[in-house]
Design a protein around this motif. Structure first.
Motif, PDB file in Angstrom:
ATOM      1  N   TYR A  60      -8.204  49.046  34.428  1.00  0.00           N
ATOM      2  CA  TYR A  60      -7.795  49.488  35.749  1.00  0.00           C
ATOM      3  C   TYR A  60      -7.545  48.798  36.731  1.00  0.00           C
ATOM      4  O   TYR A  60      -7.736  47.457  36.701  1.00  0.00           O
ATOM      5  N   SER A  61      -7.439  49.348  38.152  1.00  0.00           N
ATOM      6  CA  SER A  61      -6.848  48.526  39.141  1.00  0.00           C
ATOM      7  C   SER A  61      -7.241  49.424  40.504  1.00  0.00           C
ATOM      8  O   SER A  61      -6.726  50.526  40.580  1.00  0.00           O
ATOM      9  N   PHE A  62      -7.578  48.769  41.580  1.00  0.00           N
ATOM     10  CA  PHE A  62      -8.064  49.573  42.654  1.00  0.00           C
ATOM     11  C   PHE A  62      -6.727  49.237  43.812  1.00  0.00           C
ATOM     12  O   PHE A  62      -6.606  49.847  44.747  1.00  0.00           O
ATOM     13  N   ARG A  63      -6.039  48.310  43.537  1.00  0.00           N
ATOM     14  CA  ARG A  63      -4.751  47.822  44.224  1.00  0.00           C
ATOM     15  C   ARG A  63      -3.736  47.806  43.560  1.00  0.00           C
ATOM     16  O   ARG A  63      -3.716  47.217  42.726  1.00  0.00           O
ATOM     17  N   PRO A  64      -2.574  48.444  44.208  1.00  0.00           N
ATOM     18  CA  PRO A  64      -1.322  48.510  43.460  1.00  0.00           C
ATOM     19  C   PRO A  64      -0.607  47.004  43.110  1.00  0.00           C
ATOM     20  O   PRO A  64      -0.167  46.865  41.845  1.00  0.00           O
ATOM     21  N   ASN A  65      -0.842  45.903  43.795  1.00  0.00           N
ATOM     22  CA  ASN A  65      -0.245  44.850  43.755  1.00  0.00           C
ATOM     23  C   ASN A  65      -1.119  43.884  42.691  1.00  0.00           C
ATOM     24  O   ASN A  65      -0.732  42.755  42.656  1.00  0.00           O
ATOM     25  N   GLU A  66      -2.158  44.265  42.369  1.00  0.00           N
ATOM     26  CA  GLU A  66      -3.071  43.695  41.416  1.00  0.00           C
ATOM     27  C   GLU A  66      -2.902  43.920  39.931  1.00  0.00           C
ATOM     28  O   GLU A  66      -2.579  45.134  39.897  1.00  0.00           O
ATOM     29  N   GLY A  67      -2.942  42.901  39.298  1.00  0.00           N
ATOM     30  CA  GLY A  67      -3.047  43.318  37.892  1.00  0.00           C
ATOM     31  C   GLY A  67      -4.326  44.185  37.195  1.00  0.00           C
ATOM     32  O   GLY A  67      -5.267  44.242  37.985  1.00  0.00           O
ATOM     33  N   ASP A  68      -4.102  44.869  36.115  1.00  0.00           N
ATOM     34  CA  ASP A  68      -5.279  45.453  35.653  1.00  0.00           C
ATOM     35  C   ASP A  68      -6.497  44.810  35.191  1.00  0.00           C
ATOM     36  O   ASP A  68      -6.280  43.694  34.831  1.00  0.00           O
ATOM     37  N   THR A  83      -3.168  48.990  20.867  1.00  0.00           N
ATOM     38  CA  THR A  83      -2.210  48.525  21.709  1.00  0.00           C
ATOM     39  C   THR A  83      -1.263  49.861  22.260  1.00  0.00           C
ATOM     40  O   THR A  83      -0.483  49.703  23.212  1.00  0.00           O
ATOM     41  N   ARG A  84      -1.706  50.898  21.597  1.00  0.00           N
ATOM     42  CA  ARG A  84      -1.141  52.353  22.061  1.00  0.00           C
ATOM     43  C   ARG A  84      -1.709  52.929  23.098  1.00  0.00           C
ATOM     44  O   ARG A  84      -2.961  53.383  23.036  1.00  0.00           O
ATOM     45  N   PRO A  85      -0.953  53.136  24.219  1.00  0.00           N
ATOM     46  CA  PRO A  85      -1.620  53.935  25.470  1.00  0.00           C
ATOM     47  C   PRO A  85      -1.983  55.307  25.070  1.00  0.00           C
ATOM     48  O   PRO A  85      -0.905  56.001  24.563  1.00  0.00           O
ATOM     49  N   LEU A  86      -3.233  55.919  25.255  1.00  0.00           N
ATOM     50  CA  LEU A  86      -3.521  57.401  25.310  1.00  0.00           C
ATOM     51  C   LEU A  86      -3.328  58.106  26.650  1.00  0.00           C
ATOM     52  O   LEU A  86      -3.173  59.255  26.366  1.00  0.00           O
ATOM     53  N   LEU A  87      -3.580  57.394  27.718  1.00  0.00           N
ATOM     54  CA  LEU A  87      -3.539  57.925  28.931  1.00  0.00           C
ATOM     55  C   LEU A  87      -3.348  56.988  30.071  1.00  0.00           C
ATOM     56  O   LEU A  87      -3.959  55.938  29.801  1.00  0.00           O
ATOM     57  N   ALA A  88      -2.646  57.645  31.305  1.00  0.00           N
ATOM     58  CA  ALA A  88      -2.766  56.588  32.108  1.00  0.00           C
ATOM     59  C   ALA A  88      -2.775  57.622  33.661  1.00  0.00           C
ATOM     60  O   ALA A  88      -2.106  58.663  33.712  1.00  0.00           O
ATOM     61  N   LYS A  89      -3.463  56.944  34.657  1.00  0.00           N
ATOM     62  CA  LYS A  89      -3.562  57.816  35.671  1.00  0.00           C
ATOM     63  C   LYS A  89      -3.878  57.141  36.951  1.00  0.00           C
ATOM     64  O   LYS A  89      -4.500  55.982  36.874  1.00  0.00           O
ATOM     65  N   SER A  90      -3.362  57.954  38.163  1.00  0.00           N
ATOM     66  CA  SER A  90      -3.759  57.165  39.439  1.00  0.00           C
ATOM     67  C   SER A  90      -4.230  58.298  40.449  1.00  0.00           C
ATOM     68  O   SER A  90      -3.665  59.330  40.364  1.00  0.00           O
ATOM     69  N   GLN A  91      -5.592  57.882  40.881  1.00  0.00           N
ATOM     70  CA  GLN A  91      -5.964  59.267  41.981  1.00  0.00           C
ATOM     71  C   GLN A  91      -7.017  58.615  43.035  1.00  0.00           C
ATOM     72  O   GLN A  91      -7.367  57.261  42.695  1.00  0.00           O
ATOM     73  N   TRP A  92      -6.800  58.918  43.907  1.00  0.00           N
ATOM     74  CA  TRP A  92      -7.951  58.785  44.951  1.00  0.00           C
ATOM     75  C   TRP A  92      -9.340  58.937  44.574  1.00  0.00           C
ATOM     76  O   TRP A  92      -9.731  60.094  44.243  1.00  0.00           O
ATOM     77  N   ILE A  93     -10.232  58.297  44.448  1.00  0.00           N
ATOM     78  CA  ILE A  93     -11.570  58.402  44.089  1.00  0.00           C
ATOM     79  C   ILE A  93     -12.452  59.447  45.093  1.00  0.00           C
ATOM     80  O   ILE A  93     -13.251  60.012  44.718  1.00  0.00           O
ATOM     81  N   SER A  94     -12.079  59.602  46.350  1.00  0.00           N
ATOM     82  CA  SER A  94     -12.662  60.502  47.125  1.00  0.00           C
ATOM     83  C   SER A  94     -12.402  61.779  46.612  1.00  0.00           C
ATOM     84  O   SER A  94     -13.206  62.736  46.929  1.00  0.00           O
ATOM     85  N   SER A  95     -11.528  62.243  45.802  1.00  0.00           N
ATOM     86  CA  SER A  95     -11.423  63.422  45.253  1.00  0.00           C
ATOM     87  C   SER A  95     -12.496  63.934  44.099  1.00  0.00           C
ATOM     88  O   SER A  95     -12.591  65.022  43.650  1.00  0.00           O
TER      89      SER A  95
END
Length: 352
Positions: free
Chosen positions: A49-57, A91-103
């Motif tokens: 995961y990551s909370f900032r777009p410019n940072e790595g996971d 190594t196979r991705p199953l899901l990727a998601k970006s969402q505001w946590i306030s939702s």
């Protein structure tokens, strides 16, 4: 609450179902992301995961395990932000998601409930949460209410009218988000600790009041007085009825056998029970009188004197055995009635 189905990347292999995830933001302090283990049975999935777009996971700091397999991850959060995460199987991705946590916000429950009573209403206040666009719901019920009733407001200052101060009430509160501000996927907070109030004072429990409520005592007293008054009225009515219409005695109990054996014929009943002969009446209704020859009853001494010159008892007996002298018991008088002679004492009587 249902899971959101998020599928990105390659499709699932044969025997694998779509991966379902659930996200809960606990008051912007921690974020919990869980997924269904049935989508990839027997496999340990990895979470980044990551909370900032410019940072790595970053890797998951704390996995949630079930039967030795990963089923979720708990993250530390600092205020609202965009959560970008991915779930992989190897190594196979199953899901990727970006969402505001306030939702996915779930607020903390309100605390420090206070009560201000004024006549038959109470105002409930509590410590408000630092988030905007929240609704505060106050639920209450008495010991006689089967279900909770609710009042809510935009601030934790809610007035509830129509209460009976003599009853013991339960109160609890919670906060929930407005859908217009946070969306439909948020969660209401847990309920606060239940508070008990009666006559403007906090009580530890309302259980004791369920046993002897005030209205039950009043209702019981009214019912008892009603029964007593009804019994007194019936007793008075019976006395008045007896005074106005006295009961006629039943001759059946005064003259036993008059109706059972003689069918109400009083003369037959008298004749049978008291041995009274019926009276013969003349044509003119007067009773006939018959004059019978009077019987002379003469008392005689038991020891009568023997006249001079008459034969003695022994001589008469020798001449005629049937003419033996009569001997009477001592202490009585001899009474002659026709050809019969009786001896009577003081305790004897004769019926003619």
């Amino acid at each position: 609450r249902s899971f959101s189905v998020l599928s990105t990347g390659p499709g699932p292999k044969a025997g694998e179902g779509p991966l379902q995830v659930q996200i809960i933001n606990f008051n912007f302090k921690t974020v919990q992301v869980t997924w269904n283990s049935s989508g990839s049975p027997g496999a340990n999935l990895t979470f980044s995961y990551s909370f900032r777009p410019n940072e790595g996971d970053s890797s998951c700091p704390e996995y949630i395990l079930e039967d030795g397999h990963t089923v979720g991850c708990v993250l530390q959060a600092e205020g609202d932000g965009i959560l970008s995460f991915s779930i992989r199987r190897g190594t196979r991705p199953l899901l990727a998601k970006s969402q505001w946590i306030s939702s996915y916000l779930k607020p903390d429950p309100p605390g420090d409930l206070t009560f201000r009573w004024h006549e038959e209403a109470v105002t409930v206040t509590c410590s408000e949460l630092p988030h905007k666009s929240l609704l505060y719901e106050i639920q209450y019920k008495s010991t006689f209410d089967p279900e909770w009733q609710a009042e809510e407001g935009r601030s934790c200052n809610v007035s509830i009218p129509g209460l009976d101060p003599d009853k013991c009430y339960f109160f609890r509160a919670r906060a929930r988000t407005m859908e217009a501000a946070y969306g439909p996927d948020t969660y209401p907070s847990d309920w606060s600790e239940v508070a008990h109030q009666q006559r403007g004072r906090r009580r530890d429990s309302c259980q004791e009041q369920r046993l002897f409520p005030r209205f039950v005592l009043i209702s019981g007293a009214v019912a008892f007085l009603t029964v007593v008054l009804l019994l007194v009225s019936l007793w008075k009515l019976r006395r008045v009825k007896k005074l106005l219409m006295p009961s006629v005695p039943d001759p059946k109990f005064t003259f036993p056998g008059l109706f059972e054996s003689h069918r109400g014929n009083f003369q037959e009943w008298i004749k049978d029970t008291q041995n009274v002969a019926s009276l013969n009446k003349t044509d003119d209704g007067e009773q006939e009188c018959f004059l019978e020859e009077a019987l002379e009853v003469q008392p005689a001494k038991a020891e009568a004197e023997t006249p001079t010159g008459t034969p003695t008892g022994e001589e008469e007996a020798a001449a005629d055995p049937s003419q033996l002298p009569r001997r009477f018991p001592p202490g009585g008088e001899a009474v002659s009635l026709g050809d019969f002679t009786f001896v009577m004492t003081d305790n004897s009587y004769m019926m003619l």
